[in-house]
Design a protein around this motif. Structure first.
Motif, PDB file in Angstrom:
ATOM      1  N   THR A  88       0.873  -1.254  -0.035  1.00 44.68           N
ATOM      2  CA  THR A  88       0.033   0.023   0.145  1.00 44.68           C
ATOM      3  C   THR A  88       0.890   1.407  -0.058  1.00 44.68           C
ATOM      4  OG1 THR A  88      -1.772  -1.072   1.191  1.00 44.68           O
ATOM      5  CG2 THR A  88      -1.923   1.234   1.210  1.00 44.68           C
ATOM      6  N   TYR A  89       1.820   1.553   0.818  1.00 37.26           N
ATOM      7  CA  TYR A  89       2.825   2.384   0.852  1.00 37.26           C
ATOM      8  C   TYR A  89       3.261   2.726  -0.435  1.00 37.26           C
ATOM      9  CZ  TYR A  89       2.373   1.904   5.967  1.00 37.26           C
ATOM     10  OH  TYR A  89       1.681   1.691   7.435  1.00 37.26           O
ATOM     11  N   MET A  90       3.698   1.530  -0.950  1.00 40.15           N
ATOM     12  CA  MET A  90       4.562   1.706  -2.377  1.00 40.15           C
ATOM     13  C   MET A  90       3.743   2.477  -3.546  1.00 40.15           C
ATOM     14  SD  MET A  90       6.866  -1.783  -2.366  1.00 40.15           S
ATOM     15  CE  MET A  90       7.386  -1.639  -3.964  1.00 40.15           C
ATOM     16  N   LEU A  91       2.189   1.804  -3.450  1.00 46.73           N
ATOM     17  CA  LEU A  91       1.120   2.503  -4.339  1.00 46.73           C
ATOM     18  C   LEU A  91       1.050   4.052  -4.109  1.00 46.73           C
ATOM     19  CD1 LEU A  91      -1.189  -0.410  -4.684  1.00 46.73           C
ATOM     20  CD2 LEU A  91       0.057   0.341  -6.435  1.00 46.73           C
ATOM     21  N   LEU A  92       1.084   4.199  -2.913  1.00 44.07           N
ATOM     22  CA  LEU A  92       0.863   5.766  -2.780  1.00 44.07           C
ATOM     23  C   LEU A  92       2.048   6.376  -3.043  1.00 44.07           C
ATOM     24  CD1 LEU A  92      -0.566   5.517   1.155  1.00 44.07           C
ATOM     25  CD2 LEU A  92      -1.873   6.266  -0.738  1.00 44.07           C
ATOM     26  N   ALA A  93       3.099   5.912  -2.796  1.00 42.14           N
ATOM     27  CA  ALA A  93       4.427   6.598  -3.647  1.00 42.14           C
ATOM     28  C   ALA A  93       4.295   6.590  -4.858  1.00 42.14           C
ATOM     29  CB  ALA A  93       5.561   6.163  -3.068  1.00 42.14           C
ATOM     30  N   VAL A  94       3.906   5.589  -5.797  1.00 43.06           N
ATOM     31  CA  VAL A  94       3.951   5.681  -7.237  1.00 43.06           C
ATOM     32  C   VAL A  94       2.818   6.611  -7.280  1.00 43.06           C
ATOM     33  CG1 VAL A  94       3.126   4.261  -8.975  1.00 43.06           C
ATOM     34  CG2 VAL A  94       4.477   3.184  -7.363  1.00 43.06           C
ATOM     35  N   THR A  95       1.894   6.857  -6.780  1.00 41.10           N
ATOM     36  CA  THR A  95       0.602   7.771  -7.351  1.00 41.10           C
ATOM     37  C   THR A  95       1.340   9.066  -7.410  1.00 41.10           C
ATOM     38  OG1 THR A  95      -1.184   6.345  -6.410  1.00 41.10           O
ATOM     39  CG2 THR A  95      -1.169   8.695  -6.541  1.00 41.10           C
ATOM     40  N   ALA A  96       1.832   9.344  -6.180  1.00 37.18           N
ATOM     41  CA  ALA A  96       2.622  10.977  -6.276  1.00 37.18           C
ATOM     42  C   ALA A  96       3.588  10.931  -7.464  1.00 37.18           C
ATOM     43  CB  ALA A  96       3.241  11.075  -4.929  1.00 37.18           C
ATOM     44  N   LEU A  97       4.316  10.109  -7.693  1.00 39.05           N
ATOM     45  CA  LEU A  97       5.317  10.150  -8.604  1.00 39.05           C
ATOM     46  C   LEU A  97       4.632  10.361  -9.923  1.00 39.05           C
ATOM     47  CD1 LEU A  97       7.944   7.587  -7.297  1.00 39.05           C
ATOM     48  CD2 LEU A  97       8.188   9.934  -7.472  1.00 39.05           C
ATOM     49  N   VAL A  98       3.722   9.462 -10.077  1.00 41.94           N
ATOM     50  CA  VAL A  98       3.052   9.318 -11.603  1.00 41.94           C
ATOM     51  C   VAL A  98       2.396  10.959 -11.855  1.00 41.94           C
ATOM     52  CG1 VAL A  98       0.964   8.528 -12.776  1.00 41.94           C
ATOM     53  CG2 VAL A  98       2.710   7.014 -11.782  1.00 41.94           C
ATOM     54  N   VAL A  99       1.658  11.322 -10.863  1.00 40.96           N
ATOM     55  CA  VAL A  99       0.905  12.643 -11.055  1.00 40.96           C
ATOM     56  C   VAL A  99       1.921  13.737 -11.211  1.00 40.96           C
ATOM     57  CG1 VAL A  99      -0.657  14.218  -9.939  1.00 40.96           C
ATOM     58  CG2 VAL A  99      -1.152  11.845  -9.858  1.00 40.96           C
ATOM     59  N   GLY A 100       3.051  13.650 -10.405  1.00 43.08           N
ATOM     60  CA  GLY A 100       4.034  14.637 -10.463  1.00 43.08           C
ATOM     61  C   GLY A 100       4.581  14.804 -11.673  1.00 43.08           C
ATOM     62  N   ALA A 101       5.017  13.354 -12.259  1.00 46.50           N
ATOM     63  CA  ALA A 101       5.584  13.350 -13.578  1.00 46.50           C
ATOM     64  C   ALA A 101       4.983  13.908 -14.862  1.00 46.50           C
ATOM     65  CB  ALA A 101       6.053  11.987 -13.820  1.00 46.50           C
ATOM     66  N   PHE A 102       3.535  13.475 -14.713  1.00 41.28           N
ATOM     67  CA  PHE A 102       2.671  13.869 -15.705  1.00 41.28           C
ATOM     68  C   PHE A 102       2.739  15.487 -15.804  1.00 41.28           C
ATOM     69  CE2 PHE A 102      -1.388  15.430 -17.014  1.00 41.28           C
ATOM     70  CZ  PHE A 102      -1.791  14.883 -18.308  1.00 41.28           C
ATOM     71  N   PHE A 103       2.275  16.014 -14.842  1.00 45.01           N
ATOM     72  CA  PHE A 103       2.120  17.793 -14.724  1.00 45.01           C
ATOM     73  C   PHE A 103       3.484  18.361 -14.766  1.00 45.01           C
ATOM     74  CE2 PHE A 103      -2.027  16.460 -12.578  1.00 45.01           C
ATOM     75  CZ  PHE A 103      -2.775  17.250 -13.446  1.00 45.01           C
ATOM     76  N   ALA A 104       4.617  17.736 -14.676  1.00 47.90           N
ATOM     77  CA  ALA A 104       5.854  17.959 -14.998  1.00 47.90           C
ATOM     78  C   ALA A 104       6.018  18.280 -16.467  1.00 47.90           C
ATOM     79  CB  ALA A 104       7.294  17.390 -14.228  1.00 47.90           C
ATOM     80  N   VAL A 105       5.893  17.233 -17.200  1.00 51.58           N
ATOM     81  CA  VAL A 105       5.684  17.069 -18.413  1.00 51.58           C
ATOM     82  C   VAL A 105       4.977  18.072 -19.088  1.00 51.58           C
ATOM     83  CG1 VAL A 105       5.704  15.602 -20.514  1.00 51.58           C
ATOM     84  CG2 VAL A 105       6.829  14.630 -18.600  1.00 51.58           C
ATOM     85  N   TRP A 106       3.505  18.017 -18.486  1.00 51.58           N
ATOM     86  CA  TRP A 106       2.563  18.789 -19.201  1.00 51.58           C
ATOM     87  C   TRP A 106       3.002  20.335 -19.047  1.00 51.58           C
ATOM     88  CZ3 TRP A 106      -0.719  18.450 -22.594  1.00 51.58           C
ATOM     89  CH2 TRP A 106      -1.662  19.192 -22.862  1.00 51.58           C
ATOM     90  N   GLY A 107       3.711  20.681 -17.912  1.00 56.71           N
ATOM     91  CA  GLY A 107       4.097  22.107 -17.424  1.00 56.71           C
ATOM     92  C   GLY A 107       5.125  22.623 -18.669  1.00 56.71           C
ATOM     93  N   MET A 108       5.849  21.815 -18.683  1.00 54.79           N
ATOM     94  CA  MET A 108       6.857  21.985 -19.714  1.00 54.79           C
ATOM     95  C   MET A 108       6.453  22.317 -21.366  1.00 54.79           C
ATOM     96  SD  MET A 108      10.263  19.797 -18.720  1.00 54.79           S
ATOM     97  CE  MET A 108       9.591  18.205 -18.592  1.00 54.79           C
TER      98      MET A 108
END
Length: 349
Positions: A232-252
């Motif tokens: 569960t903790y790993m999935l929570l961390a993956v969620t933060a990373l996936v959302v952060g990566a998407f919006f980082a690329v989208w922001g660029m």
């Protein structure tokens, strides 16, 4: 939010993709928490019922601390020592037994013997038993007699939905338990007042644990719970990373558009609110739908799999996913914050 909403409509495919990913992660996180709660209930609900009162518990100890509950066995001398320190002490016995369910193999059960009322459990009269819903499913609801190890106990009532190590429970008095489990010693543990001094037990090879310590003394529950919580903790961390990566690329990718908006007079704070609001919409749709699907699965399949639908398995994971998702989106705001209107307009020329 005007620019954010127009962005969502224009790039529907991209945002549908990330919303779908968030939805799947939400289903996994909420589903794992529901399954973890269900498995924990079928593993330690009997121990939690015993430990629901204001009591601590005495267990045999070795050099590493409290002995695992599967191996714990107290002697009569140890019970006498505990009774001398706390006259209100109540022995508790836990042991596996075999119930005759009308087949050649029989059904496994756990006998919980009580020397008096402990937590939310009260023992029946000698020679009688309280059966949990799992035992009723095996021998048939409404049975008036329970055949165990060649003997018979009268069914005095229901013990509720109690389990121990994924095995249904039969509650008896302590004397009956000793007859059913002669190799279990005089008792498995002893419930004592929380005010009783633990130091009076150490010299006799005993230790005192609180109700959570009693639950933790079951090794199968520790291993099971640790594995599922780690996932569960790993999935929570993956969620933060996936959302952060998407919006980082989208922001660029939309950095030039943001620069134009800034050149038209939008402040950096307004642009940040716009970007975070866009992430909040994506997270709200994805998390809300995902947690809803997991809860629906729990309601539909709750009888077939050990699954619990509660605020801890729906509201809590939704809040955690939202916070982590927004944190990931906030960390990825650098391309938006640092967009330079002058350079962007110069590039356009």
């Amino acid at each position: 939010m005007f620019f954010a909403l127009r962005d969502l409509r224009t790039a529907r495919g991209r945002f549908a993709l990330i919303t779908g990913v968030v939805l799947l992660l939400s289903v996994l996180v909420a589903g794992l928490l529901g399954l973890t709660a269900g498995l924990a209930h079928q593993s330690v609900s009997a121990l939690r019922a015993v430990g629901s009162g204001d009591s601590n518990f005495v267990l045999p100890a070795d050099e590493d601390g409290a002995v695992d509950l599967d191996r714990a066995a107290l002697t009569d001398d140890q019970l006498d020592r505990v009774a001398a320190a706390d006259p209100s002490a109540v022995p508790v016995g836990v042991a596996r037994i075999r119930v005759d369910d009308g087949t050649e193999t029989g059904a496994s059960a756990v006998a919980v013997g009580l020397g008096g009322s402990v937590g939310s459990l009260t023992p029946p009269s000698p020679g009688e038993a309280l059966t949990s819903t799992g035992v009723d499913d095996e021998v048939g609801a409404g049975a008036t007699e329970l055949r165990i190890e060649g003997g018979a106990l009268g069914v005095a009532g229901s013990a509720g939905d109690l389990w121990h190590s994924h095995t249904p429970v039969v509650v008896t008095d302590l004397a009956t338990w000793r007859e059913l489990a002669p190799r279990g010693g005089a008792a498995t543990a002893v419930a004592i007042s929380s005010a009783t001094a633990a130091s009076s037990m150490s010299a006799a090879g005993l230790t005192v644990v609180d109700p959570e310590g009693l639950v933790s003394s079951l090794p199968s529950h520790r291993a099971e719970n640790t594995s599922l919580n780690t996932m569960t903790y790993m999935l929570l961390a993956v969620t933060a990373l996936v959302v952060g990566a998407f919006f980082a690329v989208w922001g660029m990718q939309r950095r030039r558009d943001v620069a134009v908006i800034k050149a038209l007079g939008a402040s950096t704070a307004a642009v940040v609110r716009d970007s975070v609001g866009q992430a909040a919409i994506v997270l709200a749709v994805g998390i809300g739908t995902g947690v809803g699907i997991a809860a629906l699965f729990g309601v539909v399949a709750g009888g077939a799999v050990p699954y619990i639908v509660s605020p801890a398995t729906t509201v809590l994971p939704a809040a955690l996913l939202a916070v982590l998702g927004l944190a990931g989106a906030a960390v990825s705001l650098r391309p938006v914050v640092t967009a330079d209107p002058a350079s962007a307009l110069g590039a356009l020329r």
